[in-house]
Motif scaffolding. Structure first.
Motif, PDB file in Angstrom:
ATOM      1  N   ARG A  10      26.359  13.177  28.809  1.00  0.00           N
ATOM      2  CA  ARG A  10      27.439  13.156  29.787  1.00  0.00           C
ATOM      3  C   ARG A  10      28.295  11.915  29.582  1.00  0.00           C
ATOM      4  O   ARG A  10      27.811  10.880  29.155  1.00  0.00           O
ATOM      5  N   SER A  11      29.556  12.022  29.924  1.00  0.00           N
ATOM      6  CA  SER A  11      30.458  10.873  29.832  1.00  0.00           C
ATOM      7  C   SER A  11      30.059   9.823  30.853  1.00  0.00           C
ATOM      8  O   SER A  11      29.312  10.105  31.796  1.00  0.00           O
ATOM      9  N   VAL A  12      30.590   8.626  30.695  1.00  0.00           N
ATOM     10  CA  VAL A  12      30.319   7.569  31.668  1.00  0.00           C
ATOM     11  C   VAL A  12      30.883   7.948  33.039  1.00  0.00           C
ATOM     12  O   VAL A  12      30.387   7.495  34.062  1.00  0.00           O
ATOM     13  N   VAL A  13      31.894   8.787  33.076  1.00  0.00           N
ATOM     14  CA  VAL A  13      32.452   9.251  34.342  1.00  0.00           C
ATOM     15  C   VAL A  13      31.489  10.209  35.028  1.00  0.00           C
ATOM     16  O   VAL A  13      31.241  10.112  36.227  1.00  0.00           O
ATOM     17  N   ALA A  14      30.934  11.117  34.291  1.00  0.00           N
ATOM     18  CA  ALA A  14      30.093  12.167  34.862  1.00  0.00           C
ATOM     19  C   ALA A  14      28.623  11.784  34.998  1.00  0.00           C
ATOM     20  O   ALA A  14      27.874  12.490  35.663  1.00  0.00           O
ATOM     21  N   LYS A  15      28.196  10.674  34.394  1.00  0.00           N
ATOM     22  CA  LYS A  15      26.788  10.272  34.493  1.00  0.00           C
ATOM     23  C   LYS A  15      26.358  10.078  35.940  1.00  0.00           C
ATOM     24  O   LYS A  15      25.246  10.436  36.323  1.00  0.00           O
ATOM     25  N   THR A  16      27.208   9.506  36.731  1.00  0.00           N
ATOM     26  CA  THR A  16      26.931   9.404  38.160  1.00  0.00           C
ATOM     27  C   THR A  16      27.600  10.596  38.813  1.00  0.00           C
ATOM     28  O   THR A  16      28.822  10.721  38.772  1.00  0.00           O
ATOM     29  N   PRO A  17      26.833  11.480  39.376  1.00  0.00           N
ATOM     30  CA  PRO A  17      27.424  12.688  39.958  1.00  0.00           C
ATOM     31  C   PRO A  17      28.392  12.366  41.091  1.00  0.00           C
ATOM     32  O   PRO A  17      28.221  11.382  41.807  1.00  0.00           O
ATOM     33  N   ALA A  18      29.388  13.210  41.246  1.00  0.00           N
ATOM     34  CA  ALA A  18      30.328  13.072  42.352  1.00  0.00           C
ATOM     35  C   ALA A  18      29.588  13.347  43.659  1.00  0.00           C
ATOM     36  O   ALA A  18      28.607  14.099  43.692  1.00  0.00           O
ATOM     37  N   ALA A  19      30.071  12.753  44.711  1.00  0.00           N
ATOM     38  CA  ALA A  19      29.485  12.980  46.033  1.00  0.00           C
ATOM     39  C   ALA A  19      29.716  14.426  46.452  1.00  0.00           C
ATOM     40  O   ALA A  19      30.649  15.083  45.980  1.00  0.00           O
ATOM     41  N   ALA A  20      28.877  14.895  47.332  1.00  0.00           N
ATOM     42  CA  ALA A  20      29.078  16.226  47.902  1.00  0.00           C
ATOM     43  C   ALA A  20      30.439  16.248  48.591  1.00  0.00           C
ATOM     44  O   ALA A  20      30.905  15.226  49.110  1.00  0.00           O
ATOM     45  N   SER A  21      31.073  17.387  48.607  1.00  0.00           N
ATOM     46  CA  SER A  21      32.428  17.500  49.166  1.00  0.00           C
ATOM     47  C   SER A  21      32.527  16.972  50.591  1.00  0.00           C
ATOM     48  O   SER A  21      33.480  16.275  50.931  1.00  0.00           O
ATOM     49  N   HIS A  22      31.547  17.271  51.441  1.00  0.00           N
ATOM     50  CA  HIS A  22      31.608  16.788  52.824  1.00  0.00           C
ATOM     51  C   HIS A  22      31.512  15.273  52.885  1.00  0.00           C
ATOM     52  O   HIS A  22      32.180  14.633  53.694  1.00  0.00           O
ATOM     53  N   ALA A  23      30.703  14.676  52.020  1.00  0.00           N
ATOM     54  CA  ALA A  23      30.582  13.215  51.990  1.00  0.00           C
ATOM     55  C   ALA A  23      31.855  12.585  51.440  1.00  0.00           C
ATOM     56  O   ALA A  23      32.312  11.554  51.939  1.00  0.00           O
ATOM     57  N   ALA A  24      32.435  13.201  50.416  1.00  0.00           N
ATOM     58  CA  ALA A  24      33.687  12.697  49.853  1.00  0.00           C
ATOM     59  C   ALA A  24      34.804  12.762  50.894  1.00  0.00           C
ATOM     60  O   ALA A  24      35.585  11.818  51.043  1.00  0.00           O
ATOM     61  N   ALA A  25      34.872  13.864  51.627  1.00  0.00           N
ATOM     62  CA  ALA A  25      35.903  13.995  52.665  1.00  0.00           C
ATOM     63  C   ALA A  25      35.741  12.905  53.718  1.00  0.00           C
ATOM     64  O   ALA A  25      36.725  12.279  54.138  1.00  0.00           O
ATOM     65  N   ALA A  26      34.525  12.644  54.146  1.00  0.00           N
ATOM     66  CA  ALA A  26      34.277  11.600  55.151  1.00  0.00           C
ATOM     67  C   ALA A  26      34.669  10.227  54.616  1.00  0.00           C
ATOM     68  O   ALA A  26      35.285   9.425  55.321  1.00  0.00           O
ATOM     69  N   HIS A  27      34.340   9.960  53.370  1.00  0.00           N
ATOM     70  CA  HIS A  27      34.668   8.676  52.747  1.00  0.00           C
ATOM     71  C   HIS A  27      36.175   8.466  52.679  1.00  0.00           C
ATOM     72  O   HIS A  27      36.687   7.432  53.098  1.00  0.00           O
ATOM     73  N   PHE A  28      36.890   9.458  52.152  1.00  0.00           N
ATOM     74  CA  PHE A  28      38.328   9.299  51.973  1.00  0.00           C
ATOM     75  C   PHE A  28      39.070   9.296  53.302  1.00  0.00           C
ATOM     76  O   PHE A  28      40.058   8.582  53.465  1.00  0.00           O
ATOM     77  N   GLU A  29      38.576  10.039  54.279  1.00  0.00           N
ATOM     78  CA  GLU A  29      39.175  10.006  55.609  1.00  0.00           C
ATOM     79  C   GLU A  29      39.001   8.617  56.220  1.00  0.00           C
ATOM     80  O   GLU A  29      39.935   8.057  56.794  1.00  0.00           O
TER      81      GLU A  29
END
Length: 139
Positions: A10-29
């Motif tokens: 995996r690339s260095v970007v993808a090695k750490t998985p993205a947060a779950a969509s609900h967690a990402a939404a809470a973070h960005f909000e």
């Protein structure tokens, strides 16, 4: 949506998985509750009824040399209940300093928050404003 081919490595970007969509939404909000950007400040001050006080927290000399139009100058060290007494308690303050290399606006935002005042930081500061191609006021 284009599918990314599977690779064993995996690339260095993808090695750490993205947060779950609900967690990402809470973070960005939550992030948007703390900051705004230069383009939004420009739009709000030129196209809408400005409902915040834009504060340049740099020194008076730096402010006079060039600042965001419509900003007032209150250096961080001068932020106090006495200095802010002319503003209602629910006034939103948007603070900025020189740019991403400067933490003056972060210090000012912290001070305002500790004074119980609503506050957002204009990310990019004066450097971001200039990078957006927006003009400066002088004096």
């Amino acid at each position: 949506m284009t599918s990314v081919p599977f690779t064993a490595t995996r690339s260095v970007v993808a090695k750490t998985p993205a947060a779950a969509s609900h967690a990402a939404a809470a973070h960005f909000e939550a992030k948007l509750a703390f900051e705004t950007d230069c383009a939004d400040v420009w739009y709000a001050t030129t196209q809408e009824a400005k409902d915040f006080v834009l504060v340049d927290v740099r020194s008076p000399a730096m402010f006079a040399a060039g600042h965001v139009p419509g900003a007032i100058n209150i250096p961080t060290r001068q932020l106090s209940e006495v200095r802010l007494a002319e503003y209602p308690a629910d006034t939103l303050f948007v603070v900025y300093c020189a740019g991403p290399h400067c933490n003056g606006s972060t210090k000012a935002a912290l001070k305002l928050a500790r004074l119980g005042r609503p506050v957002k930081e204009m990310i990019g500061g004066l450097t971001g404003w200039i990078d957006e191609g927006l003009g400066l006021a002088r004096g």
